[in-house]
Design an enzyme around this catalytic site. Structure first.
Site, mmCIF file in Angstrom:
data_model
loop_
_atom_site.group_PDB
_atom_site.id
_atom_site.type_symbol
_atom_site.label_atom_id
_atom_site.label_comp_id
_atom_site.label_asym_id
_atom_site.label_seq_id
_atom_site.Cartn_x
_atom_site.Cartn_y
_atom_site.Cartn_z
ATOM 1 N N PRO A 2 0.839 -1.197 0.000
ATOM 2 C CA PRO A 2 0.000 0.000 0.000
ATOM 3 C C PRO A 2 0.875 1.247 0.000
ATOM 4 O O PRO A 2 1.972 1.250 0.556
ATOM 5 C CB PRO A 2 -0.794 -0.102 1.299
ATOM 6 C CG PRO A 2 -0.081 -1.074 2.155
ATOM 7 C CD PRO A 2 0.727 -1.946 1.252
ATOM 8 N N GLU A 3 0.399 2.295 -0.615
ATOM 9 C CA GLU A 3 1.111 3.572 -0.583
ATOM 10 C C GLU A 3 0.545 4.416 0.561
ATOM 11 O O GLU A 3 -0.485 4.087 1.156
ATOM 12 C CB GLU A 3 0.934 4.288 -1.922
ATOM 13 C CG GLU A 3 1.617 3.540 -3.064
ATOM 14 C CD GLU A 3 2.592 4.413 -3.817
ATOM 15 O OE1 GLU A 3 2.969 5.484 -3.309
ATOM 16 O OE2 GLU A 3 2.976 4.004 -4.929
ATOM 17 N N LYS A 57 4.427 4.878 6.301
ATOM 18 C CA LYS A 57 3.426 3.839 6.087
ATOM 19 C C LYS A 57 3.213 2.960 7.318
ATOM 20 O O LYS A 57 2.662 1.871 7.221
ATOM 21 C CB LYS A 57 3.840 2.975 4.896
ATOM 22 C CG LYS A 57 3.853 3.761 3.591
ATOM 23 C CD LYS A 57 4.019 2.826 2.425
ATOM 24 C CE LYS A 57 5.030 3.339 1.458
ATOM 25 N NZ LYS A 57 5.341 2.332 0.432
ATOM 26 N N ARG A 130 1.407 -13.462 3.054
ATOM 27 C CA ARG A 130 2.827 -13.781 2.888
ATOM 28 C C ARG A 130 3.656 -13.540 4.135
ATOM 29 O O ARG A 130 4.864 -13.788 4.128
ATOM 30 C CB ARG A 130 3.379 -13.016 1.680
ATOM 31 C CG ARG A 130 2.719 -13.549 0.392
ATOM 32 C CD ARG A 130 3.194 -12.817 -0.835
ATOM 33 N NE ARG A 130 4.629 -13.024 -1.063
ATOM 34 C CZ ARG A 130 5.285 -12.438 -2.056
ATOM 35 N NH1 ARG A 130 4.667 -11.619 -2.881
ATOM 36 N NH2 ARG A 130 6.564 -12.671 -2.218
ATOM 37 N N ARG A 294 12.801 0.435 -11.270
ATOM 38 C CA ARG A 294 11.344 0.389 -11.138
ATOM 39 C C ARG A 294 10.674 0.704 -12.465
ATOM 40 O O ARG A 294 11.143 1.551 -13.225
ATOM 41 C CB ARG A 294 10.865 1.435 -10.104
ATOM 42 C CG ARG A 294 11.523 1.342 -8.752
ATOM 43 C CD ARG A 294 11.136 0.093 -7.998
ATOM 44 N NE ARG A 294 9.717 0.041 -7.696
ATOM 45 C CZ ARG A 294 9.151 0.537 -6.589
ATOM 46 N NH1 ARG A 294 9.893 1.117 -5.677
ATOM 47 N NH2 ARG A 294 7.849 0.432 -6.384
#
Ligand SMILES: [Zn+2]
Length: 306
Positions: A2-3, A57, A130, A294
């Site tokens: 998530p950002e 975050k 995970r 990226r």
């Protein structure tokens, strides 16, 4: 992962539901996800949640007893709140993080790592397929000594305010530019993603900010002037603000807590995941390149290399 806008959306959703709740019981299904020494477990039962904050975050849940829970969702973490006896689809419920059907399943299930039960019988589940995410318990004064929190660059603005501030503080611009200038020979994309330079910008908002500021992502920081760096921060911020105001979620299709689905990228993204489509500013086809390891989305006409 998530950002920041999504984590802020989670913070807002949890703050509304958790503040003043009393923890009755904690069930741990996976020790790896719950980094709480056995001595410390006693600090949880019966404690009352005082505040739900965020730094970059990381979610910071403060307890009235001067202890604090840190949550990091990492790749596949989810928080799912269910109030007692309610149907799964109920407006008092809340689910956010990695978007999977778990949001709408009976819980606990095989991905549930930790379960908090509150005195009013509502529950908070930490699910994580995970198992990269974690929950930590620290004494509140210790939180500010956590190395990776300490080393973070400034927050762009205080996104927890409502409305979100329009202007970035002068001191934030200065700190950002100062830290960025230590990496003169790095690409601006790598530097804007560096959490030690500025906290909370991930791949989506890096690409959106660079497009907004008309900067090619491979430009070296030393070839950008202060005005361009300020513009970049401003553009990333306005993209994040739009995302939070639209209930920002992850890049995939999301399932809202009420079971509805949506794709928030469509609500605000100008270049991210839009390769092959026309640039909203000039109509040139958006392309995907690789910068700083990226996937990077640019308009080759608006974002020329200097
Ligand atoms: Zn363009």
């Amino acid at each position: 992962m998530p950002e920041l806008p999504e984590v802020e959306t989670i913070r807002r959703g949890l703050a509304k539901r958790l503040i003043e709740q009393k923890i009755k019981n904690v069930k741990v299904y996976e020790n790896k996800s719950f980094l709480v020494g056995s001595n410390n477990r006693a600090w949880l039962d019966g404690s009352i949640i005082k505040d739900v904050k965020r730094r970059a975050k990381v979610l910071i849940i403060e307890l009235e007893n001067e202890y604090t829970l840190l949550f990091h969702l990492k790749m596949t973490g989810q928080v799912i709140y269910r109030h007692s006896g309610s149907e799964i689809i109920d407006e008092g419920n809340f689910a956010a993080g990695h978007p999977t059907g778990d949001w709408l399943m009976e819980l606990p299930n095989k991905s549930t790592r930790v379960e908090f039960e509150f005195e009013d019988h509502s529950k908070l589940f930490f699910n994580d397929q995970r198992k990269f995410g974690w929950i930590k318990l620290l004494s509140t004064p210790q939180v500010m000594e956590v190395k990776f929190l300490n080393e973070l660059g400034p927050e762009i603005v205080d996104f927890s305010q409502n409305p979100i501030p329009d202007k970035i503080k002068e001191s934030t611009y200065k700190e950002f530019i100062g830290r960025a200038r230590h990496h003169g020979n790095s690409s601006i994309k790598a530097v804007i993603l560096d959490q030690k330079v500025i906290a909370g910008i991930g791949n989506i908002y890096a690409d959106e900010g660079l497009w907004g500021a008309k900067i090619h992502p491979a430009t070296l920081v030393k070839n950008l002037n202060d005005r361009e760096l300020r513009k970049l921060l401003r553009e990333a911020k306005s993209s994040m603000t739009r995302s939070i105001e639209s209930g920002g979620s992850t890049m995939q299709t999301f399932v809202n807590a009420d079971g509805s689905r949506g794709n928030y990228l469509e609500l605000f993204a100008n270049v991210f995941r839009r390769e092959g489509q026309p640039c909203p500013r000039c109509g040139t086809e958006i392309i995907k390149i690789r910068v700083a390891g990226r996937g990077t989305h640019i308009c080759p006409k608006c974002q020329k290399m200097k």
